[in-house]
Design an enzyme around this catalytic site. Structure first.
Site, short mmCIF file in Angstrom:
data_model
loop_
_atom_site.label_atom_id
_atom_site.label_comp_id
_atom_site.label_asym_id
_atom_site.label_seq_id
_atom_site.Cartn_x
_atom_site.Cartn_y
_atom_site.Cartn_z
N HIS A 202 0.82 -1.22 0.00
CA HIS A 202 0.00 0.00 0.00
C HIS A 202 0.85 1.28 0.00
CE1 HIS A 202 0.58 0.08 4.43
NE2 HIS A 202 0.43 1.38 4.26
N ASP B 159 -0.67 -7.46 1.62
CA ASP B 159 -0.02 -6.15 1.63
C ASP B 159 1.50 -6.31 1.69
OD1 ASP B 159 0.42 -3.47 1.72
OD2 ASP B 159 -0.30 -3.18 3.78
N SER C 24 4.86 1.88 7.99
CA SER C 24 4.38 0.81 7.10
C SER C 24 5.51 0.24 6.27
CB SER C 24 3.33 1.37 6.14
OG SER C 24 2.14 1.56 6.81
C1 4AZ Z 1 -0.23 3.87 8.50
O1 4AZ Z 1 -0.99 4.79 8.35
C2 4AZ Z 1 -0.34 3.01 9.72
N1 4AZ Z 1 -1.02 1.16 14.26
C3 4AZ Z 1 0.55 1.98 9.92
C4 4AZ Z 1 0.43 1.18 11.04
C5 4AZ Z 1 -0.58 1.41 11.93
C6 4AZ Z 1 -1.48 2.44 11.74
C7 4AZ Z 1 -1.35 3.24 10.62
C8 4AZ Z 1 -0.70 0.49 13.11
O2 4AZ Z 1 0.65 3.61 7.67
#
Ligand code: 4AZ
Length: 258
Positions: free
Chosen positions: A77, A123, A220
């Site tokens: 993503h 993902d 992420s």
């Molecule tokens: C994000 O927005 C995201 N708490 C990644 C991980 C989490 C929340 C948001 C996990 O990329």
């Protein structure tokens, strides 16, 4: 004599107070010495040499792990298909020039063909770098696991990144926090209508009653390391650091590593 005794008593009280303060710091903030992400700590510089920062216009949009000299594994993503994307290896303070850094462009994007943006299934994405990383003290591989074992609920996992901290801003320095996995049943209940929790996902939350702990925006794609094994990839979550709301991670099951 009396004033000497008073001075001595003051010095002892001072030492006791200092000792008490440091003990409190160690209990409340384990690792404060070397000195999150939400509720973690800055890691010792270059102590996670497999970490990749994926940046667009000097802003870290995602993390990743160097799995081979020319390959970084991240999340599907992460919207990256643009010219100005760079992958920074060997970084600590990622947005400044550091002599340990090796910087690459992305030659090719290999998103999982079944990645589904609405359910967030599958993902994961491989990035082929435009060069070969030179492995040294600051840049190292985090090889993919060569066998698979499901992670039991309650397992301690570490996650690192340059993502948003509790201040609401991304971190200048690489941070890390420790989370515990929760059962898929519990996680399914939390994400009932918004995402699909499958056998290819892991869920984890912070377990410290004083501090919130979580991964967040910008983390992420970073590696999720459970009991010392590369087990997953930071995927998504409903908010960050919300009590009782686990974050979701892509599990590196056989389906993916094969
Ligand atoms: C994000 O927005 C995201 N708490 C990644 C991980 C989490 C929340 C948001 C996990 O990329």
């Amino acid at each position: 004599m009396a004033s000497f005794i008073l001075l001595k008593a003051r010095a002892v009280t001072g030492h006791l107070l200092a000792l008490l303060l440091s003990l409190t710091a160690v209990v409340l903030f384990p690792r404060y010495g070397c000195v999150d992400i939400i509720g973690g700590h800055i890691v010792c510089p270059h102590s996670r040499p497999f970490m990749a920062a994926i940046q667009r216009k000097n802003l870290t949009v995602c993390g990743g792990a160097l799995v081979e000299e020319q390959w970084v594994l991240t999340a599907a993503h992460c919207d990256l298909e643009e010219r100005e994307v760079r992958v920074v290896l060997g970084a600590h303070q990622v947005s400044t020039h550091e002599k340990e850094q090796q910087i690459f462009q992305v030659m090719q994007y290999f998103r999982h063909p079944q990645f589904d943006r609405s359910s967030m299934e599958n993902d994961l994405m491989l990035l082929k770098l435009n060069g070969i990383a030179k492995l040294n003290k600051y840049v190292q591989l985090l090889p993919l696991p060569d066998s698979y074992e499901d992670i039991k609920p309650g397992t301690r996992c570490k996650v690192a990144g340059w993502g948003v901290t509790s201040s609401g801003k991304p971190s200048k320095y690489l941070r890390e926090t420790t989370l515990k996995t929760v059962s898929r049943k519990r996680c399914e209940r939390k994400y009932e209508n918004s995402a699909k929790i499958t056998s290819n996902t892991l869920c984890a939350e912070g377990k410290n009653i004083f501090l919130k702990r979580d991964s967040c925006k910008g983390d992420s794609g970073g590696p999720f390391i459970c009991a010392g094994r590369y087990s997953g990839i930071v995927s998504f979550g409903k908010g960050c650091g919300r009590r009782g709301m686990p974050g979701v991670y892509t599990s590196l099951t056989k389906k993916y590593t094969d």
